[in-house]
Design a protein around this motif. Structure first.
Motif, PDB file in Angstrom:
ATOM      1  N   ALA A  14       0.835  -1.206   0.000  1.00 13.29           N
ATOM      2  CA  ALA A  14       0.000   0.000   0.000  1.00 13.29           C
ATOM      3  C   ALA A  14       0.870   1.257   0.000  1.00 13.29           C
ATOM      4  CB  ALA A  14      -0.940  -0.009   1.202  1.00 13.29           C
ATOM      5  N   ALA A  15       1.961   1.233   0.757  1.00 15.65           N
ATOM      6  CA  ALA A  15       2.881   2.374   0.778  1.00 15.65           C
ATOM      7  C   ALA A  15       3.498   2.594  -0.598  1.00 15.65           C
ATOM      8  CB  ALA A  15       3.973   2.162   1.825  1.00 15.65           C
ATOM      9  N   GLY A  16       3.901   1.516  -1.241  1.00 17.90           N
ATOM     10  CA  GLY A  16       4.476   1.624  -2.584  1.00 17.90           C
ATOM     11  C   GLY A  16       3.488   2.179  -3.594  1.00 17.90           C
ATOM     12  N   LEU A  17       2.242   1.728  -3.525  1.00 16.66           N
ATOM     13  CA  LEU A  17       1.229   2.245  -4.449  1.00 16.66           C
ATOM     14  C   LEU A  17       0.888   3.703  -4.150  1.00 16.66           C
ATOM     15  CD1 LEU A  17      -1.099  -0.855  -4.837  1.00 16.66           C
ATOM     16  CD2 LEU A  17       0.501   0.093  -6.514  1.00 16.66           C
ATOM     17  N   PHE A  54       8.834   7.722   1.443  1.00 15.95           N
ATOM     18  CA  PHE A  54       8.345   6.342   1.498  1.00 15.95           C
ATOM     19  C   PHE A  54       8.088   5.915   2.935  1.00 15.95           C
ATOM     20  CE2 PHE A  54       8.514   1.764   1.671  1.00 15.95           C
ATOM     21  CZ  PHE A  54       7.613   1.428   0.679  1.00 15.95           C
ATOM     22  N   ALA A  55       8.968   6.289   3.848  1.00 17.90           N
ATOM     23  CA  ALA A  55       8.774   5.935   5.259  1.00 17.90           C
ATOM     24  C   ALA A  55       7.477   6.560   5.792  1.00 17.90           C
ATOM     25  CB  ALA A  55       9.972   6.388   6.092  1.00 17.90           C
ATOM     26  N   ALA A  56       7.215   7.809   5.408  1.00 18.40           N
ATOM     27  CA  ALA A  56       5.979   8.468   5.832  1.00 18.40           C
ATOM     28  C   ALA A  56       4.761   7.762   5.232  1.00 18.40           C
ATOM     29  CB  ALA A  56       5.997   9.939   5.428  1.00 18.40           C
ATOM     30  N   GLU A  57       4.861   7.354   3.981  1.00 20.48           N
ATOM     31  CA  GLU A  57       3.761   6.627   3.333  1.00 20.48           C
ATOM     32  C   GLU A  57       3.523   5.292   4.044  1.00 20.48           C
ATOM     33  OE1 GLU A  57       2.024   7.440   0.386  1.00 20.48           O
ATOM     34  OE2 GLU A  57       3.209   9.107  -0.380  1.00 20.48           O
ATOM     35  N   ALA A  58       4.603   4.615   4.439  1.00 17.98           N
ATOM     36  CA  ALA A  58       4.463   3.332   5.136  1.00 17.98           C
ATOM     37  C   ALA A  58       3.823   3.540   6.513  1.00 17.98           C
ATOM     38  CB  ALA A  58       5.825   2.645   5.267  1.00 17.98           C
ATOM     39  N   TRP A  59       4.223   4.604   7.226  1.00 13.15           N
ATOM     40  CA  TRP A  59       3.624   4.867   8.532  1.00 13.15           C
ATOM     41  C   TRP A  59       2.149   5.196   8.374  1.00 13.15           C
ATOM     42  CZ3 TRP A  59       4.188   3.483  13.160  1.00 13.15           C
ATOM     43  CH2 TRP A  59       3.523   4.134  14.192  1.00 13.15           C
ATOM     44  N   TRP A 118      -3.020  13.690  -0.738  1.00 11.01           N
ATOM     45  CA  TRP A 118      -3.106  12.839   0.451  1.00 11.01           C
ATOM     46  C   TRP A 118      -4.410  12.071   0.522  1.00 11.01           C
ATOM     47  CZ3 TRP A 118       1.063  11.176   2.176  1.00 11.01           C
ATOM     48  CH2 TRP A 118       2.207  11.958   2.204  1.00 11.01           C
ATOM     49  N   LEU A 119      -5.487  12.655   0.045  1.00 12.31           N
ATOM     50  CA  LEU A 119      -6.748  11.913  -0.003  1.00 12.31           C
ATOM     51  C   LEU A 119      -6.611  10.726  -0.954  1.00 12.31           C
ATOM     52  CD1 LEU A 119      -9.697  11.471   0.721  1.00 12.31           C
ATOM     53  CD2 LEU A 119     -10.310  13.114  -1.082  1.00 12.31           C
ATOM     54  N   GLY A 120      -6.047  10.956  -2.121  1.00  7.78           N
ATOM     55  CA  GLY A 120      -5.837   9.867  -3.079  1.00  7.78           C
ATOM     56  C   GLY A 120      -4.965   8.766  -2.515  1.00  7.78           C
ATOM     57  N   VAL A 121      -3.882   9.150  -1.854  1.00 12.69           N
ATOM     58  CA  VAL A 121      -2.982   8.163  -1.249  1.00 12.69           C
ATOM     59  C   VAL A 121      -3.734   7.295  -0.248  1.00 12.69           C
ATOM     60  CG1 VAL A 121      -1.038   7.899   0.373  1.00 12.69           C
ATOM     61  CG2 VAL A 121      -0.822   9.435  -1.580  1.00 12.69           C
TER      62      VAL A 121
END
Length: 143
Positions: A14-17, A54-59, A118-121
């Motif tokens: 999910a973080a990668g996407l 990426f770390a922020a996306e993973a968190w 951020w909504l899309g993410v």
């Protein structure tokens, strides 16, 4: 926080996407974003920035996974899957972005671009993790 280790694969996917979505999103709004953010030229692709991103996306995905695991089972699964990120975004991400941009004197266009990203993410991450499947820790329900 054991749920993070139990769901490391869905969280990382999910973080990668979410990361990939951000690359596409900001490519599409590159000129408009640079003007609104008052950035000259192309922003640096410093690997450290990408690692932090990426770390922020993973968190973000990990916290969202926890919310999805704990969501009530009274509502239909896919309603909760799409509403959970919308509620979190509207309750935390959008207000903080609004305040920061207003105090910085940034144009509304920047708030719309960054907020939309951020909504899309979050929606992509929630749908991805639901499709892959999440595991609740022992003793916790999961729809």
């Amino acid at each position: 926080m054991i749920y993070i280790w139990l769901n490391a694969v869905p969280i990382l996917i999910a973080a990668g996407l979410g990361f990939a979505f951000g690359a596409v999103w900001y490519q599409g709004f590159a000129t408009s974003w640079r003007r609104a953010a008052a950035v000259e030229g192309t922003p640096s692709a410093d690997p450290r920035i990408l690692i932090v991103t990426f770390a922020a996306e993973a968190w973000l995905a990990a916290i969202l996974a926890g919310a999805l695991i704990l969501m009530p089972d009274q509502a239909p699964l896919w309603v909760m899957t799409t509403m959970t990120p919308l509620i979190i975004w509207g309750g935390f991400v959008l207000p903080t972005t609004l305040v920061n941009h207003r105090f910085q004197g940034r144009p509304w266009r920047l708030t719309i671009i960054d907020g939309g990203h951020w909504l899309g993410v979050m929606v992509i991450q929630a749908i991805t993790m639901q499709l892959i499947g999440l595991s609740a820790p022992p003793g916790q329900g999961y729809p």
